[in-house]
Design a protein around this motif. Structure first.
Motif, short mmCIF file in Angstrom:
data_model
loop_
_atom_site.label_atom_id
_atom_site.label_comp_id
_atom_site.label_asym_id
_atom_site.label_seq_id
_atom_site.Cartn_x
_atom_site.Cartn_y
_atom_site.Cartn_z
N MET A 1 19.86 -0.35 7.66
CA MET A 1 19.32 0.39 8.79
C MET A 1 17.81 0.13 8.88
N ILE A 2 17.35 -0.02 10.09
CA ILE A 2 15.93 -0.22 10.36
C ILE A 2 15.34 1.08 10.88
N GLU A 3 14.21 1.49 10.31
CA GLU A 3 13.53 2.69 10.78
C GLU A 3 12.74 2.37 12.03
N ILE A 4 13.03 3.11 13.10
CA ILE A 4 12.33 2.94 14.37
C ILE A 4 11.14 3.90 14.44
N GLY A 5 11.29 5.05 13.84
CA GLY A 5 10.21 6.03 13.86
C GLY A 5 10.54 7.21 12.97
N SER A 6 9.49 7.91 12.56
CA SER A 6 9.64 9.08 11.72
C SER A 6 8.42 9.97 11.90
N ARG A 7 8.67 11.27 11.87
CA ARG A 7 7.55 12.21 11.99
C ARG A 7 7.97 13.54 11.38
N ALA A 8 7.02 14.22 10.78
CA ALA A 8 7.28 15.54 10.19
C ALA A 8 6.26 16.53 10.74
N ARG A 9 6.76 17.72 11.04
CA ARG A 9 5.91 18.81 11.51
C ARG A 9 6.55 20.11 11.03
N THR A 10 5.74 21.16 10.98
CA THR A 10 6.29 22.46 10.62
C THR A 10 6.72 23.21 11.88
N LEU A 11 7.77 23.97 11.72
CA LEU A 11 8.26 24.87 12.76
C LEU A 11 8.16 26.30 12.22
N PRO A 12 7.95 27.28 13.10
CA PRO A 12 7.72 28.64 12.62
C PRO A 12 8.96 29.37 12.12
N ALA A 13 10.13 28.86 12.43
CA ALA A 13 11.37 29.55 12.05
C ALA A 13 11.76 29.21 10.60
N PRO A 14 12.50 30.10 9.94
CA PRO A 14 12.96 29.82 8.58
C PRO A 14 13.98 28.68 8.55
N LEU A 15 14.13 28.11 7.39
CA LEU A 15 14.99 26.95 7.17
C LEU A 15 16.40 27.14 7.75
N ALA A 16 17.04 28.24 7.47
CA ALA A 16 18.41 28.46 7.94
C ALA A 16 18.50 28.46 9.47
N ALA A 17 17.50 29.02 10.13
CA ALA A 17 17.51 29.06 11.60
C ALA A 17 17.35 27.67 12.20
N VAL A 18 16.48 26.86 11.62
CA VAL A 18 16.28 25.50 12.13
C VAL A 18 17.54 24.67 11.89
N TRP A 19 18.13 24.78 10.72
CA TRP A 19 19.37 24.06 10.43
C TRP A 19 20.45 24.44 11.44
N ASP A 20 20.61 25.74 11.69
CA ASP A 20 21.60 26.20 12.68
C ASP A 20 21.30 25.63 14.06
N SER A 21 20.03 25.58 14.45
CA SER A 21 19.65 25.06 15.76
C SER A 21 20.02 23.59 15.91
N LEU A 22 19.88 22.82 14.84
CA LEU A 22 20.22 21.39 14.90
C LEU A 22 21.72 21.15 14.88
N VAL A 23 22.44 21.97 14.15
CA VAL A 23 23.89 21.80 14.03
C VAL A 23 24.62 22.33 15.26
N GLU A 24 24.11 23.40 15.84
CA GLU A 24 24.73 24.01 17.02
C GLU A 24 23.64 24.39 18.03
N PRO A 25 23.12 23.39 18.76
CA PRO A 25 21.97 23.64 19.65
C PRO A 25 22.26 24.59 20.81
N HIS A 26 23.52 24.78 21.15
CA HIS A 26 23.87 25.67 22.27
C HIS A 26 24.58 26.92 21.78
N ARG A 27 24.22 27.36 20.58
CA ARG A 27 24.83 28.55 19.98
C ARG A 27 24.64 29.76 20.88
N PRO A 28 25.68 30.54 21.12
CA PRO A 28 25.53 31.75 21.93
C PRO A 28 24.45 32.66 21.35
N GLY A 29 23.62 33.17 22.22
CA GLY A 29 22.56 34.07 21.81
C GLY A 29 21.25 33.37 21.48
#
Length: 119
Positions: free
Chosen positions: A1-29
Motif C-alpha cells: 500500500m502506498i500512503e497518499i496522505g496522513s494527518r493527526a489532530r485532536t478532537l474535543p470528544a472522548p475516545l469512545a465517542a469518536v470511535w462510535d462516530s467513525l463506525v456509525e456516522p449516522h447514529r440516531p441522536g
C-alpha cells in the motif's frame, strides 16, 4: 500500500465517542457530520477494533481500492488524538487529485466531525 496522505489532530470528544462516530456516522441522536459531495459515496467500515482503530473503504468511486485508516488515542486534555492515513494499493493520484482527497478528509474530520461535538 502506498500512503497518499496522513494527518493527526485532536478532537474535543472522548475516545469512545469518536470511535462510535467513525463506525456509525449516522447514529440516531448524533449530529450530522458526514455530508458527502457529488463525487463521493458513503464509506463502508472494513475493520473496527475498539477503541483505537477503524478502517473505511474509499469515499471516491473513481478510486475504489483506496482505504482510510484511523488511529485513535486519548489526548492529554480528555479528548482524542485522531490520525487518518489514506492508502492505495494502486498508483498514487496526480498532485491535484491528491490535494483534493486530503482536503476532503481534513474537512470531514477536523472541521465537520469536530463541530458535531459542539466545538
Amino acid at each position: 500500500m502506498i500512503e497518499i496522505g496522513s494527518r493527526a489532530r485532536t478532537l474535543p470528544a472522548p475516545l469512545a465517542a469518536v470511535w462510535d462516530s467513525l463506525v456509525e456516522p449516522h447514529r440516531p441522536g448524533s449530529r450530522s457530520w458526514l455530508v458527502l459531495l457529488a463525487d463521493e459515496v458513503e464509506p463502508r467500515v472494513l475493520a473496527a477494533e475498539k477503541p483505537g482503530r477503524v478502517v473505511w473503504s474509499s469515499l471516491w468511486p473513481s478510486r475504489p481500492d483506496d482505504e482510510v485508516q484511523f488511529a485513535l488515542s486519548p489526548s492529554r486534555d480528555g479528548g482524542t488524538l485522531l490520525r487518518f492515513t489514506l492508502l492505495t494499493p494502486a498508483e498514487a493520484p496526480d498532485e491535484s487529485k491528491t490535494g483534493h482527497l486530503r482536503r476532503r478528509l481534513n474537512q470531514l474530520l477536523f472541521a465537520d466531525l469536530r463541530f458535531s461535538y459542539g466545538q
